[in-house]
Design a protein around this motif. Structure first.
Motif, PDB file in Angstrom:
ATOM      1  N   UNK A  29       0.861  -1.382   0.329  1.00  0.00           N
ATOM      2  CA  UNK A  29      -0.074  -0.156  -0.365  1.00  0.00           C
ATOM      3  C   UNK A  29       0.846   1.507  -0.200  1.00  0.00           C
ATOM      4  N   UNK A  30       2.120   1.307   0.565  1.00  0.00           N
ATOM      5  CA  UNK A  30       2.755   2.046   1.011  1.00  0.00           C
ATOM      6  C   UNK A  30       3.460   2.647  -0.460  1.00  0.00           C
ATOM      7  N   UNK A  31       4.441   1.596  -0.928  1.00  0.00           N
ATOM      8  CA  UNK A  31       5.234   1.261  -2.081  1.00  0.00           C
ATOM      9  C   UNK A  31       4.275   1.457  -3.806  1.00  0.00           C
ATOM     10  N   UNK A  32       2.515   1.517  -3.531  1.00  0.00           N
ATOM     11  CA  UNK A  32       2.341   0.951  -4.814  1.00  0.00           C
ATOM     12  C   UNK A  32       1.784   2.039  -5.969  1.00  0.00           C
ATOM     13  N   UNK A  33       2.470   3.338  -5.448  1.00  0.00           N
ATOM     14  CA  UNK A  33       2.251   4.697  -5.864  1.00  0.00           C
ATOM     15  C   UNK A  33       3.637   4.743  -7.140  1.00  0.00           C
ATOM     16  N   UNK A  34       5.047   3.839  -5.813  1.00  0.00           N
ATOM     17  CA  UNK A  34       6.872   4.770  -6.047  1.00  0.00           C
ATOM     18  C   UNK A  34       6.766   3.449  -7.109  1.00  0.00           C
ATOM     19  N   UNK A  35       6.279   1.993  -7.125  1.00  0.00           N
ATOM     20  CA  UNK A  35       7.227   0.877  -7.938  1.00  0.00           C
ATOM     21  C   UNK A  35       5.993   0.416  -8.803  1.00  0.00           C
ATOM     22  N   UNK A  36       6.498  -0.246  -9.915  1.00  0.00           N
ATOM     23  CA  UNK A  36       5.519  -1.211 -10.604  1.00  0.00           C
ATOM     24  C   UNK A  36       5.052  -2.050  -9.882  1.00  0.00           C
ATOM     25  N   UNK A  37       3.187  -2.404  -9.706  1.00  0.00           N
ATOM     26  CA  UNK A  37       2.479  -2.955  -8.865  1.00  0.00           C
ATOM     27  C   UNK A  37       3.700  -4.372  -9.429  1.00  0.00           C
ATOM     28  N   UNK A  38       3.849  -4.829  -9.995  1.00  0.00           N
ATOM     29  CA  UNK A  38       3.504  -6.061 -11.039  1.00  0.00           C
ATOM     30  C   UNK A  38       5.217  -6.690  -9.979  1.00  0.00           C
ATOM     31  N   UNK A  39       6.030  -6.181  -9.909  1.00  0.00           N
ATOM     32  CA  UNK A  39       7.426  -5.918  -9.883  1.00  0.00           C
ATOM     33  C   UNK A  39       7.215  -5.905  -7.684  1.00  0.00           C
ATOM     34  N   UNK A  40       6.637  -5.041  -7.053  1.00  0.00           N
ATOM     35  CA  UNK A  40       6.222  -5.882  -6.254  1.00  0.00           C
ATOM     36  C   UNK A  40       5.543  -6.655  -5.258  1.00  0.00           C
ATOM     37  N   UNK A  41       4.590  -7.091  -6.044  1.00  0.00           N
ATOM     38  CA  UNK A  41       3.984  -8.146  -5.962  1.00  0.00           C
ATOM     39  C   UNK A  41       5.109  -9.547  -5.707  1.00  0.00           C
ATOM     40  N   UNK A  42       5.938  -9.909  -6.802  1.00  0.00           N
ATOM     41  CA  UNK A  42       6.489 -10.571  -6.871  1.00  0.00           C
ATOM     42  C   UNK A  42       7.859 -10.410  -6.020  1.00  0.00           C
ATOM     43  N   UNK A  43       8.159  -8.926  -5.822  1.00  0.00           N
ATOM     44  CA  UNK A  43       9.315  -8.645  -4.594  1.00  0.00           C
ATOM     45  C   UNK A  43       8.493  -9.283  -2.951  1.00  0.00           C
ATOM     46  N   UNK A  44       7.573  -8.682  -3.043  1.00  0.00           N
ATOM     47  CA  UNK A  44       6.636  -8.848  -1.710  1.00  0.00           C
ATOM     48  C   UNK A  44       6.870 -10.542  -1.034  1.00  0.00           C
ATOM     49  N   UNK A  45       6.203 -10.886  -2.507  1.00  0.00           N
ATOM     50  CA  UNK A  45       6.023 -12.972  -1.878  1.00  0.00           C
ATOM     51  C   UNK A  45       7.210 -13.538  -2.059  1.00  0.00           C
ATOM     52  N   UNK A  46       8.849 -12.889  -2.187  1.00  0.00           N
ATOM     53  CA  UNK A  46      10.114 -13.792  -2.238  1.00  0.00           C
ATOM     54  C   UNK A  46      10.323 -13.419  -0.752  1.00  0.00           C
ATOM     55  N   UNK A  47      10.144 -12.222   0.297  1.00  0.00           N
ATOM     56  CA  UNK A  47      10.816 -11.918   0.799  1.00  0.00           C
ATOM     57  C   UNK A  47      10.078 -12.555   1.682  1.00  0.00           C
ATOM     58  N   UNK A  48       8.345 -12.215   1.665  1.00  0.00           N
ATOM     59  CA  UNK A  48       7.600 -13.116   2.815  1.00  0.00           C
ATOM     60  C   UNK A  48       7.966 -14.425   2.657  1.00  0.00           C
ATOM     61  N   UNK A  49       8.135 -15.506   1.677  1.00  0.00           N
ATOM     62  CA  UNK A  49       8.936 -16.222   1.727  1.00  0.00           C
ATOM     63  C   UNK A  49      10.119 -16.907   2.457  1.00  0.00           C
ATOM     64  N   UNK A  50      11.104 -16.041   2.138  1.00  0.00           N
ATOM     65  CA  UNK A  50      12.409 -16.034   2.737  1.00  0.00           C
ATOM     66  C   UNK A  50      12.394 -15.962   4.617  1.00  0.00           C
ATOM     67  N   UNK A  51      11.687 -14.807   5.070  1.00  0.00           N
ATOM     68  CA  UNK A  51      11.296 -14.321   6.005  1.00  0.00           C
ATOM     69  C   UNK A  51      10.570 -15.778   6.469  1.00  0.00           C
ATOM     70  N   UNK A  52       9.876 -16.170   6.322  1.00  0.00           N
ATOM     71  CA  UNK A  52       8.472 -17.586   6.351  1.00  0.00           C
ATOM     72  C   UNK A  52      10.036 -18.576   6.246  1.00  0.00           C
ATOM     73  N   UNK A  53      10.243 -18.798   5.602  1.00  0.00           N
ATOM     74  CA  UNK A  53      11.134 -20.061   5.752  1.00  0.00           C
ATOM     75  C   UNK A  53      11.972 -20.097   7.311  1.00  0.00           C
ATOM     76  N   UNK A  54      12.918 -18.925   6.927  1.00  0.00           N
ATOM     77  CA  UNK A  54      14.030 -18.738   8.465  1.00  0.00           C
ATOM     78  C   UNK A  54      12.750 -18.594   9.742  1.00  0.00           C
ATOM     79  N   UNK A  55      11.497 -18.511  10.152  1.00  0.00           N
ATOM     80  CA  UNK A  55      11.020 -18.741  11.072  1.00  0.00           C
ATOM     81  C   UNK A  55      10.210 -19.536  11.204  1.00  0.00           C
ATOM     82  N   UNK A  56      10.205 -20.465  10.621  1.00  0.00           N
ATOM     83  CA  UNK A  56       9.961 -22.088  10.233  1.00  0.00           C
ATOM     84  C   UNK A  56      10.959 -22.826  10.761  1.00  0.00           C
TER      85      UNK A  56
END
Length: 171
Positions: A29-56
């Motif tokens: 929501x914060x970055x939606x106006x600054x960065x391309x939404x498709x790049x933001x979706x993919x990069x946030x999914x990768x970061x979420x996956x990485x953080x989730x993997x570390x926590x698990x």
């Protein structure tokens, strides 16, 4: 309240996924106006996956690997007949039940093993006495046998002498 390991893992996974989804939505929501939404979706999914993997990974290490390694250490000690170990697991789940059961079994095995040692030592002492008695009996039997041989030799020679005298006197 007693929670089993499956319930704990489920609660933590749901919490982690909820936090990651919330953080991802907020950042998008914060970055939606600054960065391309498709790049933001993919990069946030990768970061979420990485953080989730570390926590698990951390969760599995704390809730599963650590208690299992303590249990395996005790099992390895029991294999080499070392009954001094004990498992101390702080969580109130199946691993604690297994650890407590192994610790109790280990204490009981220690008592039984010490009783077996004591009985074995008693049997060794009895066997030693029996062997000593057998040696003494063998020596006495050998002496008795020599005495009988001596008596037989002298008796035979005496009988021969008497027989010869009798034969001479009768002729």
């Amino acid at each position: 309240m007693k929670l089993n390991i499956t319930t704990k893992l489920t609660i933590v996974l749901v919490t982690v996924l909820f936090c990651l989804t919330f953080a991802r939505t907020y950042i998008m929501g914060l970055l939606n106006n600054i960065v391309d939404p498709r790049f933001l979706f993919v990069s946030s999914a990768v970061v979420s996956f990485f953080i989730g993997s570390v926590l698990i990974y951390l969760l599995v290490t704390l809730l599963v690997k650590k208690p299992l390694s303590q249990i395996m250490v005790l099992i390895d000690q029991i294999k080499v007949l070392d009954f001094t170990g004990e498992v101390k697991i702080r969580t109130n789940d199946e691993f604690r039940q297994i650890g407590d059961a192994l610790s109790n079994m280990n204490r009981e095995l220690s008592v039984l093993f010490n009783q077996l040692k004591a009985q074995s030592n008693g049997l060794d002492t009895e066997a030693s006495h029996i062997l000593d008695s057998a040696r003494t009996s063998r020596e006495q039997f050998y002496g008795l046998n020599q005495s009988i041989d001596y008596i037989n030799k002298h008796t035979n020679s005496q009988v021969k002498i008497l027989m010869e005298r009798k034969l001479r006197s009768s002729s």
